[in-house]
Design a protein around this motif. Sequence first.
Motif, PDB file in Angstrom:
ATOM      1  N   GLN A 200       0.713  -0.946   0.168  1.00 41.16           N
ATOM      2  CA  GLN A 200      -0.103   0.008   0.141  1.00 41.16           C
ATOM      3  C   GLN A 200       0.807   1.325  -0.061  1.00 41.16           C
ATOM      4  N   ALA A 201       0.761   2.162  -0.972  1.00 43.27           N
ATOM      5  CA  ALA A 201       1.514   3.468  -0.920  1.00 43.27           C
ATOM      6  C   ALA A 201       0.574   4.621  -0.630  1.00 43.27           C
ATOM      7  N   TYR A 202       1.242   5.446  -0.001  1.00 46.33           N
ATOM      8  CA  TYR A 202       0.653   6.621   0.583  1.00 46.33           C
ATOM      9  C   TYR A 202       1.580   7.807   0.431  1.00 46.33           C
ATOM     10  N   ARG A 203       0.840   9.032   0.093  1.00 42.92           N
ATOM     11  CA  ARG A 203       1.429  10.451  -0.215  1.00 42.92           C
ATOM     12  C   ARG A 203       1.604  10.960   1.087  1.00 42.92           C
ATOM     13  N   VAL A 204       3.027  11.394   1.389  1.00 42.92           N
ATOM     14  CA  VAL A 204       3.044  12.159   2.896  1.00 42.92           C
ATOM     15  C   VAL A 204       3.020  13.624   2.734  1.00 42.92           C
ATOM     16  N   GLY A 205       2.072  14.460   3.139  1.00 39.64           N
ATOM     17  CA  GLY A 205       2.059  15.887   3.207  1.00 39.64           C
ATOM     18  C   GLY A 205       3.147  16.385   3.951  1.00 39.64           C
ATOM     19  N   ALA A 206       3.393  17.657   3.982  1.00 39.04           N
ATOM     20  CA  ALA A 206       4.094  18.402   4.535  1.00 39.04           C
ATOM     21  C   ALA A 206       3.818  18.662   6.164  1.00 39.04           C
ATOM     22  N   ASP A 207       2.654  18.340   6.600  1.00 39.90           N
ATOM     23  CA  ASP A 207       2.185  18.047   7.913  1.00 39.90           C
ATOM     24  C   ASP A 207       2.233  16.492   8.275  1.00 39.90           C
ATOM     25  N   GLY A 208       2.759  15.709   7.614  1.00 41.77           N
ATOM     26  CA  GLY A 208       2.839  14.248   8.105  1.00 41.77           C
ATOM     27  C   GLY A 208       1.966  13.525   7.775  1.00 41.77           C
ATOM     28  N   LYS A 209       0.807  14.056   7.268  1.00 42.68           N
ATOM     29  CA  LYS A 209      -0.592  13.090   7.171  1.00 42.68           C
ATOM     30  C   LYS A 209      -0.495  12.497   5.873  1.00 42.68           C
ATOM     31  N   ARG A 210      -0.909  11.279   5.984  1.00 43.79           N
ATOM     32  CA  ARG A 210      -0.829  10.152   4.794  1.00 43.79           C
ATOM     33  C   ARG A 210      -2.133  10.020   4.004  1.00 43.79           C
ATOM     34  N   THR A 211      -2.023  10.274   2.723  1.00 48.44           N
ATOM     35  CA  THR A 211      -3.268   9.964   1.852  1.00 48.44           C
ATOM     36  C   THR A 211      -2.986   8.736   1.134  1.00 48.44           C
ATOM     37  N   PRO A 212      -4.054   8.016   0.586  1.00 47.41           N
ATOM     38  CA  PRO A 212      -3.652   6.897  -0.305  1.00 47.41           C
ATOM     39  C   PRO A 212      -3.202   7.275  -1.738  1.00 47.41           C
ATOM     40  N   SER A 213      -2.209   6.792  -2.276  1.00 49.82           N
ATOM     41  CA  SER A 213      -1.422   7.350  -3.365  1.00 49.82           C
ATOM     42  C   SER A 213      -2.106   7.549  -4.914  1.00 49.82           C
ATOM     43  N   GLY A 214      -3.063   6.313  -4.841  1.00 44.25           N
ATOM     44  CA  GLY A 214      -3.674   6.221  -6.040  1.00 44.25           C
ATOM     45  C   GLY A 214      -3.070   5.147  -7.211  1.00 44.25           C
ATOM     46  N   PHE A 215      -1.973   4.630  -6.749  1.00 49.01           N
ATOM     47  CA  PHE A 215      -1.200   3.810  -7.641  1.00 49.01           C
ATOM     48  C   PHE A 215      -0.827   2.403  -6.886  1.00 49.01           C
ATOM     49  N   VAL A 216      -0.606   1.471  -7.980  1.00 49.40           N
ATOM     50  CA  VAL A 216      -0.695   0.134  -7.186  1.00 49.40           C
ATOM     51  C   VAL A 216       0.925  -0.314  -7.556  1.00 49.40           C
ATOM     52  N   ILE A 217       1.434  -0.801  -6.424  1.00 46.41           N
ATOM     53  CA  ILE A 217       2.689  -1.654  -6.517  1.00 46.41           C
ATOM     54  C   ILE A 217       2.391  -3.426  -6.449  1.00 46.41           C
ATOM     55  N   PRO A 218       2.821  -3.861  -7.683  1.00 45.44           N
ATOM     56  CA  PRO A 218       2.630  -5.368  -7.633  1.00 45.44           C
ATOM     57  C   PRO A 218       3.245  -6.105  -6.398  1.00 45.44           C
ATOM     58  N   ASP A 219       2.407  -6.896  -5.912  1.00 38.41           N
ATOM     59  CA  ASP A 219       2.930  -7.702  -4.621  1.00 38.41           C
ATOM     60  C   ASP A 219       4.335  -8.556  -5.080  1.00 38.41           C
ATOM     61  N   PHE A 220       4.679  -8.609  -6.228  1.00 40.53           N
ATOM     62  CA  PHE A 220       5.888  -9.544  -6.419  1.00 40.53           C
ATOM     63  C   PHE A 220       7.112  -8.656  -6.256  1.00 40.53           C
ATOM     64  N   VAL A 221       6.974  -7.252  -6.156  1.00 37.82           N
ATOM     65  CA  VAL A 221       8.064  -6.246  -5.932  1.00 37.82           C
ATOM     66  C   VAL A 221       8.702  -6.519  -4.471  1.00 37.82           C
ATOM     67  N   GLN A 222      10.076  -6.824  -4.421  1.00 41.81           N
ATOM     68  CA  GLN A 222      10.654  -6.733  -3.173  1.00 41.81           C
ATOM     69  C   GLN A 222      10.981  -5.550  -2.593  1.00 41.81           C
ATOM     70  N   GLU A 223      11.241  -5.373  -1.177  1.00 41.67           N
ATOM     71  CA  GLU A 223      11.215  -4.213  -0.553  1.00 41.67           C
ATOM     72  C   GLU A 223      12.764  -3.394  -1.153  1.00 41.67           C
ATOM     73  N   GLN A 224      13.692  -4.232  -1.521  1.00 44.89           N
ATOM     74  CA  GLN A 224      14.922  -3.664  -1.881  1.00 44.89           C
ATOM     75  C   GLN A 224      14.790  -3.138  -3.286  1.00 44.89           C
ATOM     76  N   GLU A 225      13.502  -3.431  -4.062  1.00 42.04           N
ATOM     77  CA  GLU A 225      13.474  -3.279  -5.421  1.00 42.04           C
ATOM     78  C   GLU A 225      12.379  -1.778  -5.456  1.00 42.04           C
ATOM     79  N   LEU A 226      11.803  -1.352  -4.156  1.00 43.30           N
ATOM     80  CA  LEU A 226      10.789  -0.214  -4.344  1.00 43.30           C
ATOM     81  C   LEU A 226      11.324   1.072  -5.138  1.00 43.30           C
ATOM     82  N   ALA A 227      12.696   1.476  -4.782  1.00 37.81           N
ATOM     83  CA  ALA A 227      13.116   2.732  -5.292  1.00 37.81           C
ATOM     84  C   ALA A 227      13.248   2.626  -6.867  1.00 37.81           C
ATOM     85  N   GLN A 228      13.637   1.572  -7.435  1.00 38.58           N
ATOM     86  CA  GLN A 228      13.596   1.524  -8.958  1.00 38.58           C
ATOM     87  C   GLN A 228      12.327   1.265  -9.321  1.00 38.58           C
ATOM     88  N   PHE A 229      11.262   0.731  -8.615  1.00 41.06           N
ATOM     89  CA  PHE A 229       9.987   0.623  -9.150  1.00 41.06           C
ATOM     90  C   PHE A 229       9.456   2.079  -9.167  1.00 41.06           C
TER      91      PHE A 229
END
Length: 88
Positions: A39-68
Amino acid sequence: MAAAEPSPAPGQHREAHGHPRFHVFGRVVEVRREGALWQAYRVGADGKRTPSGFVIPDFVQEQELAQFLEDLFHESASPHNGDVYRID
């Protein structure tokens, strides 16, 4: 009672808030593993999170997130904010 989050593997770490955050071409994105899904969230300047509106496939590994994220949002790059990196 919620299950405890698994400890990161050697050589990895989690930020104080417990979930990796990334600078994505000038925006902050927090990524959480919730069950088998990312699950991806945008973080505002105030620290509040809102759903990002995009999908990260479940097969992406944590170490691959930046490249994705870089591949997904490369069109948002500019001379002033042309990087994607993990925020530590």
